[in-house]
Scaffold this motif. Structure first.
Motif, PDB file in Angstrom:
ATOM      1  N   GLY A   1     -28.541  16.624 -11.472  1.00 33.21           N
ATOM      2  CA  GLY A   1     -27.302  15.950 -11.526  1.00 33.21           C
ATOM      3  C   GLY A   1     -26.262  17.027 -11.059  1.00 33.21           C
ATOM      4  O   GLY A   1     -26.640  18.135 -10.333  1.00 33.21           O
ATOM      5  N   ASP A   2     -25.185  16.947 -11.270  1.00 30.80           N
ATOM      6  CA  ASP A   2     -23.985  17.775 -10.787  1.00 30.80           C
ATOM      7  C   ASP A   2     -23.678  18.684 -11.835  1.00 30.80           C
ATOM      8  O   ASP A   2     -23.492  18.007 -13.022  1.00 30.80           O
ATOM      9  CB  ASP A   2     -22.752  17.035 -10.330  1.00 30.80           C
ATOM     10  N   THR A   3     -23.807  20.016 -11.714  1.00 29.56           N
ATOM     11  CA  THR A   3     -23.506  20.972 -12.784  1.00 29.56           C
ATOM     12  C   THR A   3     -23.076  22.491 -12.082  1.00 29.56           C
ATOM     13  O   THR A   3     -23.590  22.782 -11.295  1.00 29.56           O
ATOM     14  CB  THR A   3     -24.750  20.959 -13.796  1.00 29.56           C
ATOM     15  N   ALA A   4     -22.310  22.961 -13.019  1.00 30.98           N
ATOM     16  CA  ALA A   4     -21.950  24.502 -12.952  1.00 30.98           C
ATOM     17  C   ALA A   4     -23.293  25.030 -13.541  1.00 30.98           C
ATOM     18  O   ALA A   4     -24.216  24.309 -14.388  1.00 30.98           O
ATOM     19  CB  ALA A   4     -20.830  24.944 -13.545  1.00 30.98           C
ATOM     20  N   PRO A   5     -23.446  26.425 -13.594  1.00 30.01           N
ATOM     21  CA  PRO A   5     -24.890  27.087 -14.172  1.00 30.01           C
ATOM     22  C   PRO A   5     -24.657  26.841 -15.652  1.00 30.01           C
ATOM     23  O   PRO A   5     -23.507  26.671 -16.248  1.00 30.01           O
ATOM     24  CB  PRO A   5     -24.643  28.596 -13.945  1.00 30.01           C
ATOM     25  N   THR A   6     -25.979  26.350 -16.175  1.00 28.30           N
ATOM     26  CA  THR A   6     -25.840  26.041 -17.502  1.00 28.30           C
ATOM     27  C   THR A   6     -27.247  26.369 -18.123  1.00 28.30           C
ATOM     28  O   THR A   6     -28.276  26.190 -17.603  1.00 28.30           O
ATOM     29  CB  THR A   6     -25.767  24.736 -17.948  1.00 28.30           C
ATOM     30  N   GLU A   7     -27.303  26.731 -19.454  1.00 29.59           N
ATOM     31  CA  GLU A   7     -28.620  27.113 -20.106  1.00 29.59           C
ATOM     32  C   GLU A   7     -29.542  25.943 -20.042  1.00 29.59           C
ATOM     33  O   GLU A   7     -30.556  26.044 -20.530  1.00 29.59           O
ATOM     34  CB  GLU A   7     -28.185  27.698 -21.536  1.00 29.59           C
ATOM     35  N   THR A   8     -29.011  24.733 -20.504  1.00 33.98           N
ATOM     36  CA  THR A   8     -29.734  23.718 -20.573  1.00 33.98           C
ATOM     37  C   THR A   8     -30.690  23.334 -19.681  1.00 33.98           C
ATOM     38  O   THR A   8     -31.841  22.935 -19.749  1.00 33.98           O
ATOM     39  CB  THR A   8     -29.039  22.200 -20.848  1.00 33.98           C
ATOM     40  N   ILE A   9     -30.432  23.662 -18.207  1.00 36.77           N
ATOM     41  CA  ILE A   9     -31.265  23.526 -17.159  1.00 36.77           C
ATOM     42  C   ILE A   9     -32.511  24.757 -17.374  1.00 36.77           C
ATOM     43  O   ILE A   9     -33.738  24.064 -16.980  1.00 36.77           O
ATOM     44  CB  ILE A   9     -30.491  24.113 -15.940  1.00 36.77           C
TER      45      ILE A   9
ATOM     46  N   HIS B   1     -34.828  23.445 -20.169  1.00 34.07           N
ATOM     47  CA  HIS B   1     -35.473  22.135 -19.684  1.00 34.07           C
ATOM     48  C   HIS B   1     -36.472  22.465 -18.457  1.00 34.07           C
ATOM     49  O   HIS B   1     -37.673  21.355 -18.519  1.00 34.07           O
ATOM     50  CB  HIS B   1     -34.784  20.872 -19.701  1.00 34.07           C
ATOM     51  N   SER B   2     -36.118  23.063 -17.821  1.00 31.96           N
ATOM     52  CA  SER B   2     -37.128  23.368 -16.420  1.00 31.96           C
ATOM     53  C   SER B   2     -37.934  24.265 -16.644  1.00 31.96           C
ATOM     54  O   SER B   2     -38.636  24.982 -15.677  1.00 31.96           O
ATOM     55  CB  SER B   2     -36.161  23.556 -15.003  1.00 31.96           C
ATOM     56  N   ASP B   3     -38.116  25.145 -17.675  1.00 32.60           N
ATOM     57  CA  ASP B   3     -39.023  26.163 -18.071  1.00 32.60           C
ATOM     58  C   ASP B   3     -40.467  25.716 -17.497  1.00 32.60           C
ATOM     59  O   ASP B   3     -41.114  24.933 -17.959  1.00 32.60           O
ATOM     60  CB  ASP B   3     -39.038  26.720 -19.415  1.00 32.60           C
ATOM     61  N   ARG B   4     -40.971  26.451 -16.658  1.00 28.23           N
ATOM     62  CA  ARG B   4     -42.368  26.271 -15.795  1.00 28.23           C
ATOM     63  C   ARG B   4     -42.495  24.839 -15.586  1.00 28.23           C
ATOM     64  O   ARG B   4     -43.797  24.402 -15.601  1.00 28.23           O
ATOM     65  CB  ARG B   4     -43.188  26.825 -16.819  1.00 28.23           C
ATOM     66  N   CYS B   5     -41.734  24.028 -15.175  1.00 28.67           N
ATOM     67  CA  CYS B   5     -41.910  22.550 -14.715  1.00 28.67           C
ATOM     68  C   CYS B   5     -42.546  22.584 -13.366  1.00 28.67           C
ATOM     69  O   CYS B   5     -42.676  23.779 -12.744  1.00 28.67           O
ATOM     70  CB  CYS B   5     -40.597  21.935 -14.781  1.00 28.67           C
TER      71      CYS B   5
ATOM     72  N   GLY C   1     -28.442  15.900 -16.951  1.00 30.25           N
ATOM     73  CA  GLY C   1     -29.490  16.224 -16.194  1.00 30.25           C
ATOM     74  C   GLY C   1     -30.753  15.345 -16.816  1.00 30.25           C
ATOM     75  O   GLY C   1     -30.484  15.064 -18.169  1.00 30.25           O
ATOM     76  N   PHE C   2     -31.720  15.142 -16.114  1.00 31.08           N
ATOM     77  CA  PHE C   2     -32.848  14.350 -16.836  1.00 31.08           C
ATOM     78  C   PHE C   2     -34.311  15.153 -16.351  1.00 31.08           C
ATOM     79  O   PHE C   2     -34.518  16.036 -15.556  1.00 31.08           O
ATOM     80  CB  PHE C   2     -33.033  13.052 -16.000  1.00 31.08           C
ATOM     81  N   LYS C   3     -35.403  15.053 -17.482  1.00 29.09           N
ATOM     82  CA  LYS C   3     -36.359  15.585 -17.338  1.00 29.09           C
ATOM     83  C   LYS C   3     -37.466  14.252 -17.170  1.00 29.09           C
ATOM     84  O   LYS C   3     -37.186  13.545 -18.226  1.00 29.09           O
ATOM     85  CB  LYS C   3     -36.901  16.568 -18.291  1.00 29.09           C
ATOM     86  N   PHE C   4     -38.323  14.332 -16.304  1.00 23.22           N
ATOM     87  CA  PHE C   4     -39.364  13.212 -16.224  1.00 23.22           C
ATOM     88  C   PHE C   4     -40.612  13.660 -16.315  1.00 23.22           C
ATOM     89  O   PHE C   4     -41.058  14.641 -15.605  1.00 23.22           O
ATOM     90  CB  PHE C   4     -39.160  12.591 -14.859  1.00 23.22           C
TER      91      PHE C   4
END
Ligand SMILES: [Zn+2]
Ligand SMILES: [Zn+2]
Length: 286
Positions: free
Chosen positions: A184-192, A195-199, A170-173
């Motif tokens: 991207g394509d993903t099953a549930p994951t903590e990395t999302i 990285h998306s915390d309050r984005c 996945g990417f953070k811009f």
């Protein structure tokens, strides 16, 4: 408005050849410069359609796309690669294209250039006299972490969980005015979640529970391993709290029986997630 970040959904589909949804491709326009994420089938046509609708940053013939980021090597995200390399070049791109993606991307790019070798030589040495540099690639195979930075964006890659497909990212811009995460394509994951915390915007794939219930046991198991359901995504978004959640890569099997599969997907998410959420369509701009 050159200093405002825009997200242009170029393709919101899956491998299924839905005429209304091109293969996965998303562009982030920062300070008037386009950055492409994934290049599914139809990518250059959709960029041309967006240009015609007023997104001038792509340039005529998508010649201004100079940097592309690949989430993973699945065909629905990469079939547009020869199109992305060759079409804008034929239309006038004279600088090399920079592509960032997982291990294996370099071999794929080399094979594409080899496959079109005769045409490339013909266009460089024949009457067209195209600039050879415009068909060159700068390929970088990436690891998790900061993978790209310029005056407009900083791009961070992080691993996601996509079944047996290794090195799915996945990417953070981060732009001057927005933070945008794409799953991207993903099953549930903590990395999302991290990285998306309050984005500002989380662009995430999703399938509906309703369609899941209607596919065979084999495809149920596949979805659980490779993708994220509406209910799972609602939990992720509730924790991450993005200002806007954008759904893409919507899986359709089983959905054909529904008069409005999009509404079903949205209703499932809204039942468990109280934030802003929309279903993306090709050529939507956020
Ligand atoms: Zn996919
Ligand atoms: Zn995939």
């Amino acid at each position: 408005m050159p200093d405002k970040t825009l997200i242009v959904m170029l393709g919101t589909g899956t491998p299924g050849p839905d005429p209304d949804r091109s293969g996965p491709a998303t562009a982030i326009i920062a300070n008037g410069t386009p950055y492409l994420i994934d290049f599914g089938p139809g990518v250059v046509r959709r960029a041309a359609a967006a240009f015609r609708q007023g997104v001038e940053a792509f340039g005529f013939g998508a010649t201004k796309i100079r940097a592309a980021f690949l989430t993973h090597l699945h065909a629905d995200h990469t079939i547009g690669l020869p199109d992305l390399i060759l079409t804008p070049w034929i239309m006038g791109r004279w600088q090399p294209l920079a592509i960032f993606g997982p291990k294996g991307l370099k071999a794929m790019c080399d094979h594409v250039l080899k496959a079109w070798k005769l045409d490339i030589a013909n266009r460089v040495n024949g009457a067209e006299k195209l600039c050879a540099a415009g068909c060159k690639l700068k390929v970088t195979e990436i690891m998790p972490g900061l993978i790209y930075q310029d005056a407009n964006v900083a791009v961070t890659a992080f691993l996601v969980r996509h079944g047996d497909m290794a090195n799915a990212f996945g990417f953070k811009f981060k732009t001057t005015d927005k933070s945008i995460v794409i799953s991207g394509d993903t099953a549930p994951t903590e990395t999302i979640v991290e990285h998306s915390d309050r984005c500002d915007v989380l662009i995430h794939e999703a399938y509906s529970q309703h369609t899941y219930d209607r596919v065979s046991g084999k495809w149920k198991a596949y979805r659980r391993k490779y993708h994220t359901s509406s209910v799972e995504l609602a939990r992720i978004a509730t924790r991450a709290k993005p200002k806007l959640l954008v759904l893409y890569h919507r899986a359709s099997p089983g959905g054909a029986a529904l008069p409005n599969p999009e509404r079903v997907l949205l209703e499932e998410i809204r039942r468990a997630y109280k934030g802003n959420v929309v279903v993306a369509h090709d050529l939507d701009v956020f």
